[in-house]
Scaffold this motif. Sequence first.
Motif, PDB file in Angstrom:
ATOM      1  N   ASP A   1       0.882  -1.167  -0.042  1.00 53.79           N
ATOM      2  CA  ASP A   1       0.011   0.111   0.121  1.00 53.79           C
ATOM      3  C   ASP A   1       0.798   1.217   0.050  1.00 53.79           C
ATOM      4  O   ASP A   1       0.339   2.186  -0.863  1.00 53.79           O
ATOM      5  CB  ASP A   1      -0.991  -0.055   1.044  1.00 53.79           C
ATOM      6  CG  ASP A   1      -2.097  -1.064   1.231  1.00 53.79           C
ATOM      7  OD1 ASP A   1      -2.381  -1.533   0.001  1.00 53.79           O
ATOM      8  OD2 ASP A   1      -2.486  -1.474   2.310  1.00 53.79           O
ATOM      9  N   ALA A   2       2.003   1.159   0.839  1.00 50.84           N
ATOM     10  CA  ALA A   2       2.964   2.319   0.825  1.00 50.84           C
ATOM     11  C   ALA A   2       3.575   2.466  -0.520  1.00 50.84           C
ATOM     12  O   ALA A   2       3.578   3.672  -1.195  1.00 50.84           O
ATOM     13  CB  ALA A   2       4.100   2.049   1.685  1.00 50.84           C
ATOM     14  N   LEU A   3       3.762   1.533  -1.232  1.00 45.78           N
ATOM     15  CA  LEU A   3       4.415   1.509  -2.790  1.00 45.78           C
ATOM     16  C   LEU A   3       3.371   2.220  -3.613  1.00 45.78           C
ATOM     17  O   LEU A   3       3.855   2.998  -4.389  1.00 45.78           O
ATOM     18  CB  LEU A   3       4.771   0.125  -3.156  1.00 45.78           C
ATOM     19  CG  LEU A   3       5.475   0.280  -4.615  1.00 45.78           C
ATOM     20  CD1 LEU A   3       6.812   1.063  -4.712  1.00 45.78           C
ATOM     21  CD2 LEU A   3       5.747  -1.408  -5.015  1.00 45.78           C
ATOM     22  N   ILE A   4       2.177   1.710  -3.566  1.00 42.94           N
ATOM     23  CA  ILE A   4       1.091   2.271  -4.470  1.00 42.94           C
ATOM     24  C   ILE A   4       0.901   3.685  -4.152  1.00 42.94           C
ATOM     25  O   ILE A   4       0.676   4.601  -4.962  1.00 42.94           O
ATOM     26  CB  ILE A   4      -0.225   1.505  -4.098  1.00 42.94           C
ATOM     27  CG1 ILE A   4      -0.142  -0.115  -4.679  1.00 42.94           C
ATOM     28  CG2 ILE A   4      -1.601   2.043  -4.837  1.00 42.94           C
ATOM     29  CD1 ILE A   4      -1.324  -0.817  -4.505  1.00 42.94           C
ATOM     30  N   ALA A   5       0.882   4.240  -2.847  1.00 40.19           N
ATOM     31  CA  ALA A   5       0.561   5.622  -2.541  1.00 40.19           C
ATOM     32  C   ALA A   5       2.148   6.423  -3.156  1.00 40.19           C
ATOM     33  O   ALA A   5       1.710   7.473  -3.599  1.00 40.19           O
ATOM     34  CB  ALA A   5       0.619   5.559  -1.173  1.00 40.19           C
ATOM     35  N   GLN A   6       3.124   5.798  -2.881  1.00 36.91           N
ATOM     36  CA  GLN A   6       4.158   6.509  -3.463  1.00 36.91           C
ATOM     37  C   GLN A   6       4.232   6.471  -4.933  1.00 36.91           C
ATOM     38  O   GLN A   6       4.532   7.627  -5.639  1.00 36.91           O
ATOM     39  CB  GLN A   6       5.765   5.698  -3.149  1.00 36.91           C
ATOM     40  CG  GLN A   6       5.993   5.967  -1.747  1.00 36.91           C
ATOM     41  CD  GLN A   6       7.156   5.290  -1.401  1.00 36.91           C
ATOM     42  OE1 GLN A   6       7.705   4.334  -2.093  1.00 36.91           O
ATOM     43  NE2 GLN A   6       7.791   5.608  -0.145  1.00 36.91           N
ATOM     44  N   THR A   7       3.844   5.532  -5.664  1.00 36.74           N
ATOM     45  CA  THR A   7       3.753   5.704  -7.015  1.00 36.74           C
ATOM     46  C   THR A   7       2.670   6.618  -7.671  1.00 36.74           C
ATOM     47  O   THR A   7       2.761   7.268  -8.548  1.00 36.74           O
ATOM     48  CB  THR A   7       3.359   4.295  -7.642  1.00 36.74           C
ATOM     49  OG1 THR A   7       4.357   3.177  -7.073  1.00 36.74           O
ATOM     50  CG2 THR A   7       3.388   4.273  -9.158  1.00 36.74           C
ATOM     51  N   LEU A   8       1.580   6.565  -6.975  1.00 40.30           N
ATOM     52  CA  LEU A   8       0.368   7.581  -7.201  1.00 40.30           C
ATOM     53  C   LEU A   8       1.032   9.206  -6.841  1.00 40.30           C
ATOM     54  O   LEU A   8       0.595   9.977  -7.830  1.00 40.30           O
ATOM     55  CB  LEU A   8      -0.853   7.442  -6.191  1.00 40.30           C
ATOM     56  CG  LEU A   8      -2.178   8.120  -6.516  1.00 40.30           C
ATOM     57  CD1 LEU A   8      -2.518   7.835  -7.926  1.00 40.30           C
ATOM     58  CD2 LEU A   8      -3.139   7.685  -5.597  1.00 40.30           C
TER      59      LEU A   8
END
Length: 122
Positions: A8-15
């Motif tokens: 979820d943190a990776l998705i948030a960073q990517t977004l």
Amino acid sequence: MKWIRERDALIAQTLAFVQSVTGRKDDLLQPDASAVGSPVAVEIVAMEAVAVEVEPPQVPLLPRPAPLMARASGDFRTEMQARLANFRKHQERFEREREEYCTATLTRLRAAIRDAGPPAKK
């Protein structure tokens, strides 16, 4: 589970990166309202608050391919004509071989039928 939080943190960073590159906010991958109160959503919000300086990768520019020039005559035209003539010659040979094979097969079949003669009567 730790891997879920990391994902979820990776998705948030990517977004966040996509939004900083495009300069606008997308509705894609936005957490739904039901997940706002969960600890995972709180951690995502905390991760989004962290400023991450990410430079886009430097891609070396490739040289542009030479533009195709339409030549009315010359090597290109003669080569294409030769290739087409060769292709037609092969196609004609294949067709001739198919016809010969078909004729030979039918001749053998007719000979086999003739040699077998009419069925014996009882």
